[in-house]
Design a protein around this motif. Structure first.
Motif, PDB file in Angstrom:
ATOM      1  N   ALA A  55      25.502-103.161  -2.139  1.00 31.74           N
ATOM      2  CA  ALA A  55      25.358-102.963  -0.691  1.00 31.74           C
ATOM      3  C   ALA A  55      25.275-104.355  -0.086  1.00 31.74           C
ATOM      4  O   ALA A  55      24.431-105.157  -0.490  1.00 31.74           O
ATOM      5  CB  ALA A  55      24.108-102.157  -0.377  1.00 31.74           C
ATOM      6  N   GLU A  56      26.157-104.644   0.860  1.00 35.66           N
ATOM      7  CA  GLU A  56      26.250-105.984   1.409  1.00 35.66           C
ATOM      8  C   GLU A  56      26.190-105.957   2.927  1.00 35.66           C
ATOM      9  O   GLU A  56      26.778-105.083   3.561  1.00 35.66           O
ATOM     10  CB  GLU A  56      27.553-106.644   0.949  1.00 35.66           C
ATOM     11  N   GLY A  57      25.479-106.917   3.465  1.00 37.18           N
ATOM     12  CA  GLY A  57      25.335-107.061   4.902  1.00 37.18           C
ATOM     13  C   GLY A  57      24.006-107.730   5.194  1.00 37.18           C
ATOM     14  O   GLY A  57      23.121-107.753   4.339  1.00 37.18           O
ATOM     15  N   ILE A  58      23.871-108.261   6.390  1.00 36.38           N
ATOM     16  CA  ILE A  58      22.607-108.908   6.727  1.00 36.38           C
ATOM     17  C   ILE A  58      21.518-107.855   6.880  1.00 36.38           C
ATOM     18  O   ILE A  58      21.778-106.729   7.314  1.00 36.38           O
ATOM     19  CB  ILE A  58      22.726-109.774   8.009  1.00 36.38           C
ATOM     20  N   ILE A  59      20.318-108.229   6.506  1.00 38.94           N
ATOM     21  CA  ILE A  59      19.185-107.317   6.644  1.00 38.94           C
ATOM     22  C   ILE A  59      18.970-107.045   8.126  1.00 38.94           C
ATOM     23  O   ILE A  59      18.924-107.957   8.936  1.00 38.94           O
ATOM     24  CB  ILE A  59      17.933-107.910   5.978  1.00 38.94           C
ATOM     25  N   GLY A  60      18.902-105.770   8.464  1.00 42.36           N
ATOM     26  CA  GLY A  60      18.779-105.354   9.855  1.00 42.36           C
ATOM     27  C   GLY A  60      20.110-104.965  10.464  1.00 42.36           C
ATOM     28  O   GLY A  60      20.169-104.477  11.586  1.00 42.36           O
ATOM     29  N   GLY A  61      21.190-105.172   9.709  1.00 39.44           N
ATOM     30  CA  GLY A  61      22.529-104.828  10.186  1.00 39.44           C
ATOM     31  C   GLY A  61      23.198-103.810   9.287  1.00 39.44           C
ATOM     32  O   GLY A  61      22.696-103.494   8.211  1.00 39.44           O
ATOM     33  N   PRO A  62      24.357-103.298   9.712  1.00 38.06           N
ATOM     34  CA  PRO A  62      25.085-102.306   8.900  1.00 38.06           C
ATOM     35  C   PRO A  62      25.413-102.843   7.513  1.00 38.06           C
ATOM     36  O   PRO A  62      25.658-104.039   7.346  1.00 38.06           O
ATOM     37  CB  PRO A  62      26.365-102.057   9.698  1.00 38.06           C
ATOM     38  N   GLN A  63      25.427-101.954   6.549  1.00 36.85           N
ATOM     39  CA  GLN A  63      25.686-102.320   5.159  1.00 36.85           C
ATOM     40  C   GLN A  63      27.002-101.708   4.680  1.00 36.85           C
ATOM     41  O   GLN A  63      27.247-100.511   4.887  1.00 36.85           O
ATOM     42  CB  GLN A  63      24.555-101.835   4.255  1.00 36.85           C
ATOM     43  N   ILE A  64      27.808-102.535   4.057  1.00 36.61           N
ATOM     44  CA  ILE A  64      29.037-102.102   3.404  1.00 36.61           C
ATOM     45  C   ILE A  64      28.693-101.888   1.929  1.00 36.61           C
ATOM     46  O   ILE A  64      28.012-102.724   1.331  1.00 36.61           O
ATOM     47  CB  ILE A  64      30.133-103.193   3.504  1.00 36.61           C
ATOM     48  N   VAL A  65      29.144-100.797   1.353  1.00 38.99           N
ATOM     49  CA  VAL A  65      28.962-100.592  -0.082  1.00 38.99           C
ATOM     50  C   VAL A  65      30.296-100.898  -0.755  1.00 38.99           C
ATOM     51  O   VAL A  65      31.311-100.277  -0.458  1.00 38.99           O
ATOM     52  CB  VAL A  65      28.478 -99.159  -0.404  1.00 38.99           C
ATOM     53  N   ARG A  66      30.251-101.908  -1.620  1.00 34.84           N
ATOM     54  CA  ARG A  66      31.456-102.297  -2.358  1.00 34.84           C
ATOM     55  C   ARG A  66      31.498-101.543  -3.679  1.00 34.84           C
ATOM     56  O   ARG A  66      30.522-101.532  -4.422  1.00 34.84           O
ATOM     57  CB  ARG A  66      31.463-103.800  -2.612  1.00 34.84           C
ATOM     58  N   LEU A  78      26.717 -90.573 -13.420  1.00 40.48           N
ATOM     59  CA  LEU A  78      26.406 -91.997 -13.326  1.00 40.48           C
ATOM     60  C   LEU A  78      26.789 -92.529 -11.946  1.00 40.48           C
ATOM     61  O   LEU A  78      26.000 -93.221 -11.298  1.00 40.48           O
ATOM     62  CB  LEU A  78      27.133 -92.783 -14.417  1.00 40.48           C
ATOM     63  N   VAL A  79      27.973 -92.193 -11.472  1.00 39.13           N
ATOM     64  CA  VAL A  79      28.438 -92.655 -10.162  1.00 39.13           C
ATOM     65  C   VAL A  79      27.479 -92.196  -9.068  1.00 39.13           C
ATOM     66  O   VAL A  79      27.121 -92.976  -8.176  1.00 39.13           O
ATOM     67  CB  VAL A  79      29.881 -92.182  -9.886  1.00 39.13           C
ATOM     68  N   LEU A  80      27.035 -90.959  -9.128  1.00 38.40           N
ATOM     69  CA  LEU A  80      26.105 -90.447  -8.114  1.00 38.40           C
ATOM     70  C   LEU A  80      24.795 -91.226  -8.128  1.00 38.40           C
ATOM     71  O   LEU A  80      24.241 -91.542  -7.070  1.00 38.40           O
ATOM     72  CB  LEU A  80      25.846 -88.956  -8.336  1.00 38.40           C
ATOM     73  N   ASN A  81      24.305 -91.546  -9.303  1.00 37.24           N
ATOM     74  CA  ASN A  81      23.068 -92.328  -9.395  1.00 37.24           C
ATOM     75  C   ASN A  81      23.264 -93.744  -8.863  1.00 37.24           C
ATOM     76  O   ASN A  81      22.387 -94.282  -8.184  1.00 37.24           O
ATOM     77  CB  ASN A  81      22.540 -92.321 -10.833  1.00 37.24           C
ATOM     78  N   LEU A  82      24.414 -94.332  -9.128  1.00 36.35           N
ATOM     79  CA  LEU A  82      24.701 -95.663  -8.603  1.00 36.35           C
ATOM     80  C   LEU A  82      24.845 -95.632  -7.079  1.00 36.35           C
ATOM     81  O   LEU A  82      24.361 -96.528  -6.380  1.00 36.35           O
ATOM     82  CB  LEU A  82      25.959 -96.233  -9.245  1.00 36.35           C
ATOM     83  N   LEU A  83      25.489 -94.588  -6.570  1.00 33.89           N
ATOM     84  CA  LEU A  83      25.592 -94.439  -5.109  1.00 33.89           C
ATOM     85  C   LEU A  83      24.210 -94.266  -4.483  1.00 33.89           C
ATOM     86  O   LEU A  83      23.929 -94.836  -3.423  1.00 33.89           O
ATOM     87  CB  LEU A  83      26.487 -93.253  -4.743  1.00 33.89           C
ATOM     88  N   ALA A  84      23.341 -93.491  -5.124  1.00 37.46           N
ATOM     89  CA  ALA A  84      21.979 -93.314  -4.610  1.00 37.46           C
ATOM     90  C   ALA A  84      21.255 -94.654  -4.553  1.00 37.46           C
ATOM     91  O   ALA A  84      20.548 -94.946  -3.579  1.00 37.46           O
ATOM     92  CB  ALA A  84      21.206 -92.310  -5.471  1.00 37.46           C
ATOM     93  N   HIS A  85      21.440 -95.472  -5.582  1.00 34.04           N
ATOM     94  CA  HIS A  85      20.829 -96.805  -5.618  1.00 34.04           C
ATOM     95  C   HIS A  85      21.289 -97.625  -4.415  1.00 34.04           C
ATOM     96  O   HIS A  85      20.466 -98.194  -3.684  1.00 34.04           O
ATOM     97  CB  HIS A  85      21.218 -97.504  -6.930  1.00 34.04           C
ATOM     98  N   GLU A  86      22.593 -97.662  -4.194  1.00 39.22           N
ATOM     99  CA  GLU A  86      23.128 -98.462  -3.081  1.00 39.22           C
ATOM    100  C   GLU A  86      22.742 -97.878  -1.726  1.00 39.22           C
ATOM    101  O   GLU A  86      22.475 -98.625  -0.779  1.00 39.22           O
ATOM    102  CB  GLU A  86      24.642 -98.625  -3.208  1.00 39.22           C
TER     103      GLU A  86
END
Length: 170
Positions: A55-66, A78-86
């Motif tokens: 998950a990328e982006g400045i804290i307090g701003g929108p986040q892009i998940v790569r 596994l993918v669902l758990n990784l998505l939950a993490h992000e």
């Protein structure tokens, strides 16, 4: 919707190279959507047998998940758990929360991968992956300062839960 039907739908998305669309659909089905989510973007694949999401982006701003283009060649659980993490990171970095401490963010995200308190529809990962997630959680817990630390006190009960889980997994 039965898990088998979800898997079949994801395989169809994957077959047609609709990786981002598959991810968006999973966020909806598993009730992980969040207003701070800025969408999916692709990242380079590391190796055919490993997957990394961020998950990328400045804290307090929108986040892009790569995510890598080969995301759905891995186990859907596994993918669902990784998505939950992000998606935990997306929530943690949202305006109004803007959690600054990386160790705390990672601790919470790995805890979520084990106990699914924020996203209860996510299936449990394999025992192998649960052990890995638990070990990673403990790494981030241990990185917090050793003295009387508000974070250590705040998460002491969760730490005990993870220790019990590790024992039960053998």
């Amino acid at each position: 919707m039965p898990f088998e039907d979800i898997e079949l739908t994801i395989k169809t998305f994957h077959k047609h190279d609709l990786v981002k669309e598959a991810g968006l659909w999973l966020l909806k089905i598993y009730e992980m959507e969040h207003p701070n989510f800025g969408g999916f973007e692709f990242r380079d694949e590391i190796q055919p047998d490993s997957i990394l999401m961020t998950a990328e982006g400045i804290i307090g701003g929108p986040q892009i998940v790569r995510i890598p283009k080969n995301t759905f060649s891995f186990s859907l659980v596994l993918v669902l758990n990784l998505l939950a993490h992000e998606m935990m990171h997306v929530k943690q970095k949202a305006p109004g929360i803007a959690m600054q401490d990386k160790n705390e963010r990672e601790w919470q995200a790995y805890y979520e991968m084990l106990f699914h308190k924020e996203f209860p529809l996510i299936p449990k990962a394999s025992v192998h992956h649960q052990k890995f997630f638990a070990e990673k959680a403990m790494v981030y817990y241990d990185r917090s300062e050793k003295e009387v630390n508000p974070l250590r006190l705040k998460y002491e009960n969760q730490k005990l839960e993870i220790e019990e889980l590790i024992k039960s997994l053998g």
